[in-house]
Design an enzyme around this catalytic site. Sequence first.
Site, PDB file in Angstrom:
ATOM      1  N   ASP A  26      53.971  52.983  16.046  1.00  0.00           N
ATOM      2  CA  ASP A  26      54.575  52.922  17.507  1.00  0.00           C
ATOM      3  C   ASP A  26      55.851  53.012  17.380  1.00  0.00           C
ATOM      4  O   ASP A  26      56.428  53.417  16.347  1.00  0.00           O
ATOM      5  CB  ASP A  26      53.999  51.565  18.001  1.00  0.00           C
ATOM      6  CG  ASP A  26      53.880  51.718  19.555  1.00  0.00           C
ATOM      7  OD1 ASP A  26      54.709  52.599  20.062  1.00  0.00           O
ATOM      8  OD2 ASP A  26      53.687  50.587  20.253  1.00  0.00           O
TER       9      ASP A  26
HETATM   10  C1  BGC Z   1      54.090  51.806  23.548  1.00  0.00           C
HETATM   11  C2  BGC Z   1      53.140  52.407  23.267  1.00  0.00           C
HETATM   12  C3  BGC Z   1      53.376  54.022  23.610  1.00  0.00           C
HETATM   13  C4  BGC Z   1      54.627  54.414  23.040  1.00  0.00           C
HETATM   14  C5  BGC Z   1      55.037  55.783  23.350  1.00  0.00           C
HETATM   15  C6  BGC Z   1      55.524  52.270  22.920  1.00  0.00           C
HETATM   16  O1  BGC Z   1      56.595  51.372  23.478  1.00  0.00           O
HETATM   17  O2  BGC Z   1      53.850  50.451  22.719  1.00  0.00           O
HETATM   18  O3  BGC Z   1      52.050  52.041  23.816  1.00  0.00           O
HETATM   19  O4  BGC Z   1      52.299  54.533  23.494  1.00  0.00           O
HETATM   20  O5  BGC Z   1      55.632  53.462  23.244  1.00  0.00           O
HETATM   21  O6  BGC Z   1      55.549  55.816  24.616  1.00  0.00           O
END
Ligand code: BGC
Length: 749
Positions: free
Chosen positions: A310
């Site tokens: 993430d």
């Molecule tokens: C979130 C994810 C997301 C990623 C990309 C993160 O902050 O936790 O759910 O897919 O960002 O945008």
Amino acid sequence: MKLHIKLISFISLFFLYTALNVNAQIYTTTKVDAKVKELVSKMTLEEKVGQMTQVTIQAVSKVQGTKNQQHRLDDAKLEEAIKKYHVGSIINVYDVANSLEYWNEIITKIQNLAVKETRSGIPVLYGIDAIHGTTYTKGSTLFPQAISMAATWNTALAEQCGEITSVETKASGISWNFYPLMDIGRQPLWSRLWETFGEDVYLASQMGSSYIKGAQGNDIGATNKLGTCLKHYVGYSYPINGLDRTPAWISERMMREYFLPTFEAGILAGSPSVMVNSAEVDGIPGHANYHLLTEILRDELNFKGVVVSDWEDIVRLHTRDRVASTPKEAVRIAVMAGIDMSMVPYDFSFYNYLLELATEGTVPMWRIDEAVSRIIALKMQLGLFDNPYPNKELLNDFAKDDFTNANLNSARESIILTKNSNNILPLSKTSKVLVTGPTANLLSVLNGGWTITWQGNEESLYPQEKNTVLEAIQNKIGTGNVNYVEGCTFDKDININKAVSEAKNSDVIVLCLGEPAYCETPGSIFDLTLYKAQLELAEKIAATGKPVILIMLEGRPRVITEIADKVEAVLLGFLPGMEGGSAIADVLFGDVNPSGKLPITYPRSPNGITLYDYKPIEKFDTNNYDPLWPFGFGLSYTTFEYSNLKLSSNVINENDELKVTVDVKNTGSIAGKEVVQLYVTDLYGSVTRPNKQLKGFEKVLLNPGEVKTIEFKLNKEHLSFIGQDNKRIVEPGDFVVSIGNNTLNFSLK
Ligand code: BGC
């Protein structure tokens, strides 16, 4: 005596009853394996490490997109990313949704660089959060958020949402979607609760798998399909203090019982990628957890796809979690724990460190090759090597009327009626209505985060042709019959007294309360109680003596106990999406009979967060399960009666299948949809057994007087649980099946 089910065979068996007609291992055909091997054998170390690197588009942009400003790529930086650092993946927007045409332009530019101007010619994998529809393409079809989708208890609608989202995302030239969220929603305070399919393992598994089936079909490389990503593996959704990205304490047994099964279901449904839990479980950050990422995900669940980190979470192993003493050590830990691709996302630090680690041999080549092979295989399966460019044919399939209708149907089925004293609803279309409250005249409150922007709260960017609740009511009964006084903002009085005095001139008050749009950590709160100003508006409006219909638009169940018994009716909308305003008006005035059911327990008090599948000790002595409204609850404008519950046998052997049938009848005077819910209670067990557990459901349409016989099948997997030794087992004993208020017992020998 315990009956141990061999773990691996259990995994495939347990979700057989999801019976999804998809090829679970779509990304590992021998043909692709051979091609991947050949390509990887020709790649340089730099190219391999680059493939494992993912950056956000902001890192290669010159101008940020805003309402009045067109986003622009920085050509030099983009070239550097692709040609010098060989990045395998780019994601996201900077910062607002792009037009369909602009997406096509930038994806073409990115792929031209990757395919035509690099030695390896490997296309870029563009990833996006297309959460309740294609979040970041202007004018897309934006469905109810997952919590509302789960409230429909209609798997066909989840499948359709997956299908349409794929078409619109692919029309934008993007083939990888960071969705669905398979985290289970068992902590109501969590700011991402609304991104989940609710608190129940079975319901969430069914809804999530159905979405994947619609999104991917049998071939993620098909023109109108894409690859999904299961997130956030695993345990992220259960922060003990309720705040986003804070520790969860989940034992191995609980992990296997509640948190892993939804991911197992997603893997069996064929999702080719998994995103990692941003927080930590039992003191081990998700991104450093070898046991979960490799021993369980790979060795037990047999997951063959790509594991992506993430946002910025690898470096945070050093900067935040302090399990790595240097950023370079953080990269080593994460890659060796099992992460294949790093969402870095702003720079090339991951690339540089991994290159060093690989050159030194601290990260072995086999691990790099393994990760890169998975990434290349995914790109091949997505068809990117055949055609990395947007498919122009799909442009005409974007935001079609059919899609809007499908969206409206989903929204209609997601609305939950939890109170209707004296059948005040549906309202007459000749009523004089006062509409008041902070959620009455905003589109953002219907949609929540991941709508046009990350936080979803830029109201001025919303499509003005869509209806707020107020506008939909005006359309339904004429502006002359509708008076509107805002009353308060989310947390401040504006003109509550005016709303009160206007109430006196109305037949009925539609009071719209709830939360502003938010997403992730900015949405963290410390108390589920609804804002004071809104409670005050409700109290004062109710004190007028006029009937009040309360509509809640919210991402999590804000506590409204003190006002719920002062209003005549309550509609829980949660986040019903872009057609939510119209759907609510349809329900209010009887054009649609409500059929939503709670996918979570609605608490009575901020700490009253016992869930429906509570343990015996949670209803013992002074403990109780006493929510405002229970999981699975929702009223209709008609009534249903259950009878004739029958079991094919009252004693079964371990390998028998038990047939359960029940008759459900519409005993009212209008057609309606009912969700038939089957629960199982295991009366005694070596590990405490839940009060009851959902093991089957079906949504049926019944005309007045109509009776349907609904059939379910139960097998040993439905009766299994995680035993004292953390393995899935079945224990002989007595069980209770309940549907509606009908119950029957049977024994497992
Ligand atoms: C979130 C994810 C997301 C990623 C990309 C993160 O902050 O936790 O759910 O897919 O960002 O945008």
